[in-house]
Design a protein around this motif. Structure first.
Motif, PDB file in Angstrom:
ATOM      1  N   LEU A 244     -30.070 -21.113 -34.692  1.00  0.00           N
ATOM      2  CA  LEU A 244     -31.136 -20.183 -35.059  1.00  0.00           C
ATOM      3  C   LEU A 244     -30.634 -19.359 -36.249  1.00  0.00           C
ATOM      4  O   LEU A 244     -31.305 -19.205 -37.252  1.00  0.00           O
ATOM      5  CB  LEU A 244     -31.448 -19.277 -33.867  1.00  0.00           C
ATOM      6  N   PHE A 245     -29.424 -18.849 -36.096  1.00  0.00           N
ATOM      7  CA  PHE A 245     -28.800 -18.092 -37.176  1.00  0.00           C
ATOM      8  C   PHE A 245     -27.295 -18.277 -37.074  1.00  0.00           C
ATOM      9  O   PHE A 245     -26.672 -17.626 -36.252  1.00  0.00           O
ATOM     10  CB  PHE A 245     -29.193 -16.629 -37.043  1.00  0.00           C
ATOM     11  N   PRO A 246     -26.633 -19.133 -37.817  1.00  0.00           N
ATOM     12  CA  PRO A 246     -27.217 -19.933 -38.892  1.00  0.00           C
ATOM     13  C   PRO A 246     -28.232 -20.942 -38.361  1.00  0.00           C
ATOM     14  O   PRO A 246     -28.083 -21.425 -37.253  1.00  0.00           O
ATOM     15  CB  PRO A 246     -26.012 -20.665 -39.491  1.00  0.00           C
ATOM     16  N   SER A 247     -29.208 -21.197 -39.187  1.00  0.00           N
ATOM     17  CA  SER A 247     -30.270 -22.099 -38.771  1.00  0.00           C
ATOM     18  C   SER A 247     -29.726 -23.518 -38.648  1.00  0.00           C
ATOM     19  O   SER A 247     -28.685 -23.855 -39.205  1.00  0.00           O
ATOM     20  CB  SER A 247     -31.408 -22.058 -39.773  1.00  0.00           C
ATOM     21  N   GLU A 248     -30.467 -24.314 -37.913  1.00  0.00           N
ATOM     22  CA  GLU A 248     -30.035 -25.661 -37.601  1.00  0.00           C
ATOM     23  C   GLU A 248     -29.651 -26.457 -38.847  1.00  0.00           C
ATOM     24  O   GLU A 248     -28.608 -27.080 -38.916  1.00  0.00           O
ATOM     25  CB  GLU A 248     -31.184 -26.374 -36.896  1.00  0.00           C
ATOM     26  N   ARG A 249     -30.550 -26.359 -39.816  1.00  0.00           N
ATOM     27  CA  ARG A 249     -30.353 -27.200 -40.997  1.00  0.00           C
ATOM     28  C   ARG A 249     -29.163 -26.766 -41.848  1.00  0.00           C
ATOM     29  O   ARG A 249     -28.653 -27.514 -42.646  1.00  0.00           O
ATOM     30  CB  ARG A 249     -31.619 -27.201 -41.856  1.00  0.00           C
ATOM     31  N   SER A 250     -28.754 -25.507 -41.680  1.00  0.00           N
ATOM     32  CA  SER A 250     -27.700 -25.047 -42.567  1.00  0.00           C
ATOM     33  C   SER A 250     -26.314 -25.117 -41.929  1.00  0.00           C
ATOM     34  O   SER A 250     -25.317 -24.949 -42.605  1.00  0.00           O
ATOM     35  CB  SER A 250     -27.993 -23.618 -43.016  1.00  0.00           C
ATOM     36  N   ALA A 251     -26.273 -25.382 -40.614  1.00  0.00           N
ATOM     37  CA  ALA A 251     -24.998 -25.277 -39.907  1.00  0.00           C
ATOM     38  C   ALA A 251     -23.906 -26.153 -40.519  1.00  0.00           C
ATOM     39  O   ALA A 251     -22.744 -25.789 -40.517  1.00  0.00           O
ATOM     40  CB  ALA A 251     -25.193 -25.602 -38.433  1.00  0.00           C
ATOM     41  N   PHE A 252     -24.272 -27.304 -41.038  1.00  0.00           N
ATOM     42  CA  PHE A 252     -23.238 -28.200 -41.570  1.00  0.00           C
ATOM     43  C   PHE A 252     -23.401 -28.443 -43.062  1.00  0.00           C
ATOM     44  O   PHE A 252     -22.865 -29.387 -43.607  1.00  0.00           O
ATOM     45  CB  PHE A 252     -23.274 -29.531 -40.820  1.00  0.00           C
ATOM     46  N   ASP A 253     -24.171 -27.599 -43.696  1.00  0.00           N
ATOM     47  CA  ASP A 253     -24.467 -27.815 -45.095  1.00  0.00           C
ATOM     48  C   ASP A 253     -23.611 -26.850 -45.921  1.00  0.00           C
ATOM     49  O   ASP A 253     -23.699 -25.634 -45.776  1.00  0.00           O
ATOM     50  CB  ASP A 253     -25.957 -27.532 -45.318  1.00  0.00           C
ATOM     51  N   LEU A 254     -22.793 -27.411 -46.778  1.00  0.00           N
ATOM     52  CA  LEU A 254     -21.826 -26.586 -47.506  1.00  0.00           C
ATOM     53  C   LEU A 254     -22.486 -25.592 -48.442  1.00  0.00           C
ATOM     54  O   LEU A 254     -21.893 -24.608 -48.851  1.00  0.00           O
ATOM     55  CB  LEU A 254     -20.880 -27.479 -48.299  1.00  0.00           C
ATOM     56  N   GLU A 255     -23.749 -25.898 -48.808  1.00  0.00           N
ATOM     57  CA  GLU A 255     -24.416 -24.983 -49.705  1.00  0.00           C
ATOM     58  C   GLU A 255     -25.218 -23.947 -48.925  1.00  0.00           C
ATOM     59  O   GLU A 255     -25.292 -22.790 -49.310  1.00  0.00           O
ATOM     60  CB  GLU A 255     -25.357 -25.775 -50.612  1.00  0.00           C
ATOM     61  N   LYS A 256     -25.792 -24.423 -47.817  1.00  0.00           N
ATOM     62  CA  LYS A 256     -26.681 -23.512 -47.087  1.00  0.00           C
ATOM     63  C   LYS A 256     -25.926 -22.548 -46.190  1.00  0.00           C
ATOM     64  O   LYS A 256     -26.373 -21.433 -45.973  1.00  0.00           O
ATOM     65  CB  LYS A 256     -27.673 -24.317 -46.254  1.00  0.00           C
ATOM     66  N   LEU A 257     -24.803 -22.971 -45.664  1.00  0.00           N
ATOM     67  CA  LEU A 257     -24.085 -22.086 -44.744  1.00  0.00           C
ATOM     68  C   LEU A 257     -23.661 -20.768 -45.415  1.00  0.00           C
ATOM     69  O   LEU A 257     -23.866 -19.701 -44.853  1.00  0.00           O
ATOM     70  CB  LEU A 257     -22.895 -22.811 -44.114  1.00  0.00           C
ATOM     71  N   PRO A 258     -23.092 -20.839 -46.623  1.00  0.00           N
ATOM     72  CA  PRO A 258     -22.749 -19.563 -47.269  1.00  0.00           C
ATOM     73  C   PRO A 258     -23.975 -18.665 -47.459  1.00  0.00           C
ATOM     74  O   PRO A 258     -23.867 -17.443 -47.376  1.00  0.00           O
ATOM     75  CB  PRO A 258     -22.186 -19.990 -48.622  1.00  0.00           C
ATOM     76  N   GLU A 259     -25.128 -19.276 -47.686  1.00  0.00           N
ATOM     77  CA  GLU A 259     -26.330 -18.451 -47.855  1.00  0.00           C
ATOM     78  C   GLU A 259     -26.721 -17.773 -46.544  1.00  0.00           C
ATOM     79  O   GLU A 259     -27.147 -16.615 -46.533  1.00  0.00           O
ATOM     80  CB  GLU A 259     -27.495 -19.286 -48.399  1.00  0.00           C
ATOM     81  N   GLU A 260     -26.533 -18.502 -45.433  1.00  0.00           N
ATOM     82  CA  GLU A 260     -26.809 -17.881 -44.132  1.00  0.00           C
ATOM     83  C   GLU A 260     -25.839 -16.728 -43.904  1.00  0.00           C
ATOM     84  O   GLU A 260     -26.191 -15.701 -43.351  1.00  0.00           O
ATOM     85  CB  GLU A 260     -26.642 -18.900 -43.003  1.00  0.00           C
ATOM     86  N   ARG A 261     -24.610 -16.917 -44.328  1.00  0.00           N
ATOM     87  CA  ARG A 261     -23.625 -15.861 -44.139  1.00  0.00           C
ATOM     88  C   ARG A 261     -23.985 -14.641 -44.991  1.00  0.00           C
ATOM     89  O   ARG A 261     -23.847 -13.503 -44.554  1.00  0.00           O
ATOM     90  CB  ARG A 261     -22.222 -16.372 -44.480  1.00  0.00           C
TER      91      ARG A 261
END
Ligand code: ATP
Ligand code: MG
Length: 751
Positions: free
Chosen positions: A576-593
């Motif tokens: 949920l947070f990090p969202s599902e799609r970003s959990a393993f995505d090297l670009e999206k995870l930093p954005e969730e953080r």
């Protein structure tokens, strides 16, 4: 002596240096709560007061209309200026204003309309249907996303190459068709507002020269979230001689998914040869909150690098609550809000921040039940609600009969016997003869069967009558008249469930909104046109009526730039947070953080973090591990809140959960950056247990006695440990769910 200057007095050394920086391209790079917005506001005042800039010569861009209004207020008070002299607004608002003034130069009809996201979606769907394309294969949202992304980068369909890719070729073709249709209809989507105003300035040297001359000073807040076209826009309007003053924080860039480019900060520095100022003292949060924020964001790489510090010492610990489910989470939050209210703190000091809009429902329900006033920002904006959009569609049609989007929306609403086959005929004629739906309807009348013709004619006459009746009326009367006469009010009043009632209330609220509406200073449109544009551009901020006291609910994205004494950051679960799609995505995870960093740094005095062991969301029940971000917060800053255990019977049997608790890692553990090993006390791991009965405190069917509700029968258990809930059917009080640990149940059957 600059420090003595009244405009500089309330600032620290670094802030003073930035505010009084020599005229020239300037970048203020600074962390959350370090006074960027304050510096920008003071800079605007400084320019007028000390550098001889005229208020008309200033262009300030903020991220929300609310921020714009606040900044306007602050500058006007700082300088004792009359209202309305300053151009302050969002990129979209300012682009809209330019296009209203220069519609001819932009090749637009004078009465052009704006499509919001939902209108755009409908238009794309319609187009796909006309093209006979399957929605499974050509998902409207994806096509829409493609078009918007290209526009956000400043690219027209003609600039795109298919690179031999058939899918891309088709998307480009759809972009072309879509734009052609928008141009025919005289409508602009949000991305088009920016692109079109950019092109108008770029292609009309005189116009550009006039604005460059006028806006000698351009100031931009939240620069880290500008997208490609916005950056180009700033460059264009400033020109080589321009002196833009921009502030931003790379750690708070959270709109990459919408085309924002944090690189723009670096580009700005390079393209403009900007002087950089850094601010590192935080004035917003306690040392505890700031410590947590710093630790979380430290795990991101490629940061421009700055460490925030504060003079404030200590602060209350961050409180962490592991909820049983989303209802328990909401109840916990509401209990804390109540506590604060009892201590005389205003409700507006409390904000509930979540990752996704769908999370607001549980809180809304609990707040309603607790009779605590609240406002939801963002989400389904007031102006996006169906009944409101229907009313706006009628109003638009009274202004522009050729508004096909509005025509489609209300032609048979409320139902007036216009069937699909009639509408198909009308659409067909419109296509063949390149007419608006309105004109096509009129042209189709003679060839329709009498009943269908009568129904369609009634609609056309209704709109004509409405237009005539409201001409020259005050805005709120225009709105009220349309709600009554279109039949919308009656339509909703007849709906049986209380949804109908809520819709009627919303319609009344629209009349109130019209009454309270004040056009932006300098807006030259007639009030209704101005109101309609406002309704589309307003980003959900208006729902917060002024003067009343309410809890604020919003997504983390909409909380940017704001601050609250107490913040509840909820739903901290993996997936949920990090969202599902970003959990393993090297670009999206930093954005969730970064999003997590934004959330933490909204808090001034108190921060609560919560997660739920099970959550019903999107129509499913999900069981998720606590968010890895929790593991990134130093444990000594956190205090766990757990329900008090008040029963003597063991709630766990060996092997049923407790051991596994210790194995269960926080999300952060698996990560390269390495979260803290098991930073906090063990969490109950097992999920909902509906076991045969041997590990339950009572057998199902046991007769029990409750101090308040009297006697009843145990129906069911859910959850375990401190969160175990029991459902009892009480003879007098009916069925109830109770927290077992608190319920103080005694066996009543003596067994
Ligand atoms: P964000 O990154 O969240 O947008 P920001 O850098 O824009 O934050 P501001 O909102 O300008 O920060 O300031 C944060 C808080 O600190 C505000 O309440 C502001 O009034 C206060 N503040 C800023 N500078 C000072 C100062 N020199 N003295 C006292 N208070 C200050
Ligand atoms: Mg700010």
């Amino acid at each position: 002596m600059p420090a003595a200057h009244p405009l500089l007095a309330p600032l620290n050394e670094a802030q003073r240096a930035a505010v009084s920086a020599p005229l020239g391209p300037t970048l203020v790079l600074a962390g959350a709560g370090s006074g960027k917005t304050r510096v920008l506001t003071h800079r605007a005042a400084w320019l007028i007061h000390e550098c001889g800039a005229s208020p008309q010569g200033l262009l300030a861009v903020t991220f929300t209309n609310k921020a714009a209004a606040e900044m306007r207020g602050r500058i006007e008070t700082l300088l004792d200026l009359p209202g309305g002299a300053l151009w302050i607004g969002t990129f979209h608002g300012i682009a809209h204003r330019l296009l209203r003034r220069h519609w001819r130069e932009a090749g637009l009809p004078q009465n052009f309309q704006i499509l919001d996201d939902d209108d755009q979606h409908r238009l794309v769907r319609k187009l796909l249907k006309e093209q006979g394309l399957d929605e499974q294969r050509w998902v409207p949202r994806e096509v829409q996303g493609f078009i918007n992304r290209e526009k956000d980068e400043g690219r027209r369909a003609k600039h795109l190459e298919d690179r031999g890719d058939a899918t891309r070729r088709e998307l480009i073709r759809l972009y072309t068709l879509y734009q052609k249709r928008c141009d025919q209809l005289g409508v602009l989507d949000f991305a088009e507002l920016l692109l079109r105003s950019f092109e108008a300035l770029r292609d009309q040297p005189q116009l550009l020269a006039a604005y460059r001359h006028r806006f000698a000073h351009v100031l931009v807040d939240e620069f880290q979230d500008t997208n490609g076209i916005q950056y180009q826009w700033v460059k264009l309007i400033c020109g080589d001689a321009g002196r833009p003053f921009v502030v931003g924080d790379d750690d708070q860039s959270i709109y990459r998914w919408r085309g924002a480019r944090v690189e723009n900060m670096q580009h700005f520095r390079r393209d403009f040869g900007a002087t950089v100022y850094k601010l590192e003292q935080n004035y917003r949060s306690t040392a505890v909150i700031l410590g947590a924020a710093n630790e979380v964001i430290r795990r991101n790489e490629d940061r421009l690098g700055k460490e925030l510090w504060t003079e404030a010492r200590g602060g209350e610990p961050i409180r962490l609550y592991a909820a049983f489910n989303e209802r328990d989470e909401a109840d916990f939050v509401i209990e804390r809000i109540r506590e604060q209210a009892r201590q005389g703190q205003p409700l507006t000091g409390c904000a509930v921040l979540y990752r996704s809009n769908a999370q607001s429902r549980a809180f809304e329900e609990a707040l309603v039940a607790a009779r605590i006033p609240y406002r939801v920002y963002g989400g389904l904006r007031f102006f996006e609600r169906a009944e409101i959009k229907d009313t706006l569609a009628y109003l638009r049609l009274t202004q522009t009969r050729s508004d096909d989007v509005s025509f489609e929306r209300v032609v048979n609403l409320p139902t007036r016997g216009i069937g699909q086959s009639t509408l198909e005929r009308v659409r067909e004629v419109a296509r063949q003869r390149e007419l608006s739906l309105w004109d096509a309807a009129a042209a189709t009348l003679p060839s329709l069967p009498p009943r269908a013709a009568a129904a369609l004619l009634a609609f056309l006459q209704l709109v004509d009558r409405l237009a005539e009746a409201i001409g020259g009326q005050p805005l709120q009367d225009q709105v009220r008249h349309v709600i009554e006469t279109s039949g919308l009010r009656e339509h909703h009043a007849r709906e049986k469930d209380n949804k109908g009632e809520a819709r009627v209330e919303n319609l009344d609220e629209l009349v109130n909104a019209a009454e309270a509406f004040e056009p932006e200073p300098g807006d030259e449109l007639p009030p209704l046109a101005s109101f309609l544009a406002h309704a589309t551009l307003e980003s959900g901020e208006m729902q917060a009526a002024q003067g009343s006291d309410y809890v604020q609910l919003m997504t983390l994205h909409s909380a940017k730039g704001l601050e609250f004494p107490t913040v509840f950051l909820v739903g901290l679960e993996e997936g949920l947070f990090p969202s599902e799609r970003s959990a393993f995505d090297l670009e999206k995870l930093p954005e969730e953080r970064r999003l997590c960093y934004v959330g933490i740094t909204r808090a001034m005095q108190r921060l609560y973090l919560t997660y739920a062991e099970s959550r019903r969301i999107y129509g499913r029940t999900e069981y998720r591990a606590p968010s890895r971000f929790l593991g990134e917060i130093p444990p000594q800053l956190v205090e766990e809140i757990r329900p008090r255990l008040s029963v003597s019977r063991p709630l766990h049997v060996p092997g049923s959960g407790q051991e596994r608790d210790h194995e269960r890692g926080w999300g952060g553990r698996q990560e390269r950056s390495g979260g803290n090993p098991r930073p906090l006390a063990a969490q109950p791991a097992s999920r909902s247990r509906q076991a045969a009965g041997e590990d339950l405190p009572f057998k199902l069917g046991t007769r029990v006695r409750h101090p308040k509700f009297g006697e009843g029968i145990v129906l069911r258990f859910e959850g375990n440990g401190a969160h175990q809930q029991v459902q009892v059917n009480f003879e007098r009080a009916g069925q109830k769910w109770l927290m077992f640990a608190y319920a103080n149940l005694q066996r009543a059957d003596g067994g």
